[in-house]
Write an enzyme that holds these catalytic residues in place. Structure first.
Site, PDB file in Angstrom:
ATOM      1  CG  HIS A  37      -1.534  -0.933   1.376  1.00 42.76           C
ATOM      2  ND1 HIS A  37      -1.134  -2.278   1.983  1.00 42.76           N
ATOM      3  CD2 HIS A  37      -2.832  -1.346   1.291  1.00 42.76           C
ATOM      4  CE1 HIS A  37      -2.214  -3.289   1.904  1.00 42.76           C
ATOM      5  NE2 HIS A  37      -3.258  -2.523   1.545  1.00 42.76           N
ATOM      6  CE  LYS A  87      -5.423  -4.724  -0.628  1.00 49.72           C
ATOM      7  NZ  LYS A  87      -5.650  -4.537   0.519  1.00 49.72           N
ATOM      8  CE  LYS A 123     -22.587  19.788 -21.712  1.00 51.82           C
ATOM      9  NZ  LYS A 123     -24.345  19.798 -21.661  1.00 51.82           N
ATOM     10  CG  ASP A 144     -26.673  18.890 -24.156  1.00 54.40           C
ATOM     11  OD1 ASP A 144     -27.240  17.713 -23.567  1.00 54.40           O
ATOM     12  OD2 ASP A 144     -25.689  19.691 -23.822  1.00 54.40           O
TER      13      ASP A 144
HETATM   14  P1  NAP Z   1     -23.435  27.403 -17.439  1.00 56.00           P
HETATM   15  O1  NAP Z   1     -22.458  27.223 -18.990  1.00 56.00           O
HETATM   16  O2  NAP Z   1     -22.418  27.476 -16.166  1.00 56.00           O
HETATM   17  O3  NAP Z   1     -24.121  28.651 -17.773  1.00 56.00           O
HETATM   18  C1  NAP Z   1     -25.045  29.066 -16.760  1.00 56.00           C
HETATM   19  C2  NAP Z   1     -25.468  30.308 -16.927  1.00 56.00           C
HETATM   20  O4  NAP Z   1     -26.743  30.539 -16.103  1.00 56.00           O
HETATM   21  C3  NAP Z   1     -24.942  31.452 -17.168  1.00 56.00           C
HETATM   22  O5  NAP Z   1     -25.469  32.434 -18.391  1.00 56.00           O
HETATM   23  C4  NAP Z   1     -25.000  32.381 -15.895  1.00 56.00           C
HETATM   24  O6  NAP Z   1     -24.996  33.768 -15.954  1.00 56.00           O
HETATM   25  C5  NAP Z   1     -26.580  31.937 -15.548  1.00 56.00           C
HETATM   26  N1  NAP Z   1     -26.609  31.894 -14.004  1.00 56.00           N
HETATM   27  C6  NAP Z   1     -25.962  31.109 -13.105  1.00 56.00           C
HETATM   28  N2  NAP Z   1     -26.151  31.207 -11.812  1.00 56.00           N
HETATM   29  C7  NAP Z   1     -27.270  32.392 -12.025  1.00 56.00           C
HETATM   30  C8  NAP Z   1     -27.919  32.994 -11.091  1.00 56.00           C
HETATM   31  N3  NAP Z   1     -27.884  32.887  -9.655  1.00 56.00           N
HETATM   32  N4  NAP Z   1     -28.826  33.825 -11.446  1.00 56.00           N
HETATM   33  C9  NAP Z   1     -29.065  34.267 -12.613  1.00 56.00           C
HETATM   34  N5  NAP Z   1     -28.331  33.509 -13.650  1.00 56.00           N
HETATM   35  C10 NAP Z   1     -27.264  32.680 -13.341  1.00 56.00           C
HETATM   36  O7  NAP Z   1     -24.105  26.062 -17.149  1.00 56.00           O
HETATM   37  P2  NAP Z   1     -25.045  25.265 -18.491  1.00 56.00           P
HETATM   38  O8  NAP Z   1     -23.977  24.293 -19.081  1.00 56.00           O
HETATM   39  O9  NAP Z   1     -25.517  26.226 -19.375  1.00 56.00           O
HETATM   40  O10 NAP Z   1     -26.000  24.776 -17.523  1.00 56.00           O
HETATM   41  C11 NAP Z   1     -27.113  25.529 -17.176  1.00 56.00           C
HETATM   42  C12 NAP Z   1     -27.959  24.504 -16.455  1.00 56.00           C
HETATM   43  O11 NAP Z   1     -28.821  23.947 -17.485  1.00 56.00           O
HETATM   44  C13 NAP Z   1     -27.546  23.534 -15.589  1.00 56.00           C
HETATM   45  O12 NAP Z   1     -27.580  23.843 -14.268  1.00 56.00           O
HETATM   46  C14 NAP Z   1     -28.457  22.259 -15.844  1.00 56.00           C
HETATM   47  O13 NAP Z   1     -29.457  22.223 -14.594  1.00 56.00           O
HETATM   48  C15 NAP Z   1     -29.171  22.604 -16.965  1.00 56.00           C
HETATM   49  N6  NAP Z   1     -28.936  21.585 -18.072  1.00 56.00           N
HETATM   50  C16 NAP Z   1     -29.761  20.492 -18.223  1.00 56.00           C
HETATM   51  C17 NAP Z   1     -29.524  19.422 -19.056  1.00 56.00           C
HETATM   52  C18 NAP Z   1     -30.540  18.276 -19.465  1.00 56.00           C
HETATM   53  O14 NAP Z   1     -30.314  17.570 -20.166  1.00 56.00           O
HETATM   54  N7  NAP Z   1     -31.864  18.655 -18.947  1.00 56.00           N
HETATM   55  C19 NAP Z   1     -28.389  19.593 -19.807  1.00 56.00           C
HETATM   56  C20 NAP Z   1     -27.404  20.624 -19.753  1.00 56.00           C
HETATM   57  C21 NAP Z   1     -27.760  21.582 -18.615  1.00 56.00           C
HETATM   58  P3  NAP Z   1     -23.664  34.432 -16.037  1.00 56.00           P
HETATM   59  O15 NAP Z   1     -23.374  34.403 -17.480  1.00 56.00           O
HETATM   60  O16 NAP Z   1     -24.080  36.032 -15.470  1.00 56.00           O
HETATM   61  O17 NAP Z   1     -22.686  34.021 -15.343  1.00 56.00           O
END
Ligand code: NAP
Length: 538
Positions: free
Chosen positions: A141, A167, A322, A364
């Site tokens: 280990h 192991k 991504k 997506d």
């Molecule tokens: P991301 O690239 O981090 O973008 C998040 C966005 O949300 C940014 O524009 C951010 O604004 C805004 N934001 C974050 N916190 C906020 C707050 N407290 N108030 C207002 N705006 C806020 O994330 P993402 O990849 O786009 O994912 C976003 C969400 O989509 C995830 O949390 C997830 O729940 C959902 N999602 C779902 C799927 C699905 O298959 N259902 C797939 C992908 C994502 P700023 O630019 O001002 O920072």
């Protein structure tokens, strides 16, 4: 077959269930072996514990094996005894019916007395006791990281001719370290026919535990659902057996995963492994925790693809990778499909067996399309969509809506980022614009899509709508957040008489497209939905 082994401390450690109860629980959950951690046990306790293991029966009536370990402090254990005193306890354990003894390589190398005793217990070049019943496991280990002398250490383990199983365990600080542990299997197989267990501890090393069956390990550790394991990163027994099917794996098992940071909360392994099982596809889908920096992503993807015997078939990609996935695909000459190109991000990388170079997709888009299709958005009165957020999810949503001829307005907390998204998706036009959040007027839109994490667990009492903006009947409201299933936004929408689309439908839609790409088979939709709902606690 890889024996699923639950480590149980005798005497019981603080806050744990009493050890006899733990043995009973492990048997009921289908453990094959109990590792009795007898670091601080006396002879009576060792005898009682071995008896308890021998008396226990699994649900299928099969007996359990008893492995006895008396780990010294200098190898991460709790035992303060010298090697001679430990040798006496090992001999006692053999007399009580122990099936396996785990003895440290260092103890064997440093103690002539132990070696002498061992020569009486186990036959050389056979690995068993003279009556053929008990066997020796020799272990090494390292709790500080990947040993600098890993190949040499393996050679020293191989030199213990009385050992039946070998192991090696070390602390992994990253997935790349875990891959080093997996690569040891191929090296060992070229040199020695005895079974090897090569494990990496810590969160970075979890894949070595989830794939132990694929690499032919003779046993593998698992914890009870309500117990803390004896090493960090040990998965829970029913999960290892059920979700990851460790005992169904073999050398041909194809490995997939979800690359993200953090990724431990992802429900994708539950969804994809259930789907693999339902269609009898020989695959295993695991979490791939990769730190955010692109250079780490690049190095880890290359290492996964190069790992001997892994059969890495590809992965889903989530936050924050991504963009990295698309960059990687371009740099490594993968074929980038039009959707990923247009969105500027990818959520799927495929690595078919040579000579094809691999594929980069954004499923997506498929998830968004199928979620929207379920809600018949054509019925919406105003063909204009408001999209909240300007991150990766928003990019995919905006691209898909544009393709479906919606007029889209992006509203984002940071207005400049909203404008950047619009520029990246073709620039301001009649069909696409961005506005400050406070300019959102619900009546101007038929579809409202939340692409921010606002409302996501644990902040379930938050809504992305600006103050004073109310949803109305006739609105179609799509929340991409899927945990909780029904967010505050969707509850508000339903209460207002609006139609809703759940984030889970998007998640399942994109997962089904990935499944098709991974397996070439039709996705078992009901199985995937049920697995997702179970994983989300519905
Ligand atoms: P991301 O690239 O981090 O973008 C998040 C966005 O949300 C940014 O524009 C951010 O604004 C805004 N934001 C974050 N916190 C906020 C707050 N407290 N108030 C207002 N705006 C806020 O994330 P993402 O990849 O786009 O994912 C976003 C969400 O989509 C995830 O949390 C997830 O729940 C959902 N999602 C779902 C799927 C699905 O298959 N259902 C797939 C992908 C994502 P700023 O630019 O001002 O920072």
């Amino acid at each position: 077959m890889t024996r699923l082994t639950v480590p149980i401390f005798v005497p019981t450690q603080a806050a744990a269930r009493p050890w006899p109860e733990q043995i009973e629980a492990a048997a009921a959950l289908g453990a094959d072996m109990i590792e009795l951690r007898a670091d601080t046990a006396n002879k009576d306790l060792i005898a009682a514990a071995i008896n308890e293991v021998k008396a226990a029966r699994r649900f299928d009536g099969k007996p359990l094996l008893a492995m006895v370990t008396i780990r010294p402090r200098w190898e991460g254990g709790l035992c303060d005894l010298g090697d001679d005193a430990r040798a006496a306890l090992f001999e006692h354990a053999l007399g009580c019916g122990a099936d396996l003894l785990d003895i440290e390589l260092q103890a064997i190398e440093q103690s002539a007395n132990l070696r002498h005793a061992m020569a009486g217990w186990f036959k050389e070049h056979d690995g068993s006791s003279p009556d053929g019943r008990a066997q020796l496991v020799v272990s090494a280990h390292d709790f500080s990281g990947v040993p600098v002398d890993l190949p040499q250490r393996l050679g020293r383990l191989q030199a213990v001719s009385e050992a039946a199983w070998l192991k090696v365990v070390f602390l992994a600080r990253s997935l790349a370290d875990a891959i080093r542990a997996l690569e040891l299997y191929a090296m060992h197989a070229r040199q020695d026919a005895r079974p090897l267990l090569s494990l990496a501890m810590g969160e970075g090393g979890v894949m070595t535990r989830l794939l132990a069956g694929k690499f032919g390990a003779p046993y593998n550790f698992a914890t009870l659902p309500d117990a803390a394991g004896s090493a960090p990163g040990q998965p829970v027994l029913p999960v290892l057996r059920g979700t990851y099917g460790v005992q169904r794996q073999d050398a041909a098992t194809r490995v997939f995963g979800v690359a993200g940071w953090p990724v431990g909360h992802s429900i994708s392994p539950a969804i994809h492994n259930a789907a693999f099982g339902a269609v009898d596809f020989n695959g295993c889908y695991i979490p791939l925790p990769i730190e955010p920096a692109y250079r780490v992503f690049l190095r880890t993807m290359d290492a996964l693809r190069a790992c001997a015997g892994l059969n890495f078939g590809g992965c889903s990609v989530t936050i924050p990778h991504k963009d990295n996935a698309l960059r990687y695909a371009r740099e490594r000459g993968l074929t980038v499909e039009a959707g990923a190109q247009a969105v500027g991000a990818a959520n799927t990388l495929l690595f078919p067996e040579r000579p094809r170079p691999g594929l980069c997709l954004n499923t997506d888009i498929d998830g968004i399309r199928s979620a929207l299709a379920q809600a018949k958005p054509a019925a919406v009165a105003v063909p204009r969509a408001a999209v909240f957020g300007a991150g990766g999810a928003a990019r995919a949503v905006v691209h898909t809506l544009k393709e479906m001829n919606w007029r889209v307005t992006v509203f984002n907390r940071t207005a400049e980022r909203g404008a950047e998204l619009v520029q990246a998706m073709g620039g301001f036009s009649m069909a696409l614009e961005s506005k400050p959040l406070q300019d959102f007027k619900p009546a101007e839109f038929g579809l409202i899509v939340n692409c921010t994490p606002v409302g996501m667990y644990p902040n379930i009492d938050a809504s992305p709508l600006p103050e004073g903006a109310a949803i109305m009947p006739g609105h179609l409201v799509f929340d991409t957040v899927y945990n909780p299933h029904e967010t505050l936004l969707l509850r508000q929408a339903r209460a207002a008489g609006a139609e809703v689309i759940y984030g889970l439908d998007m998640l399942l839609g994109q997962a089904m497209e990935q499944f098709k790409s991974f397996t070439g088979m039709a996705p078992p939709m009901d199985v995937m939905r049920k697995a997702a709902e179970t994983a989300l606690g519905r």
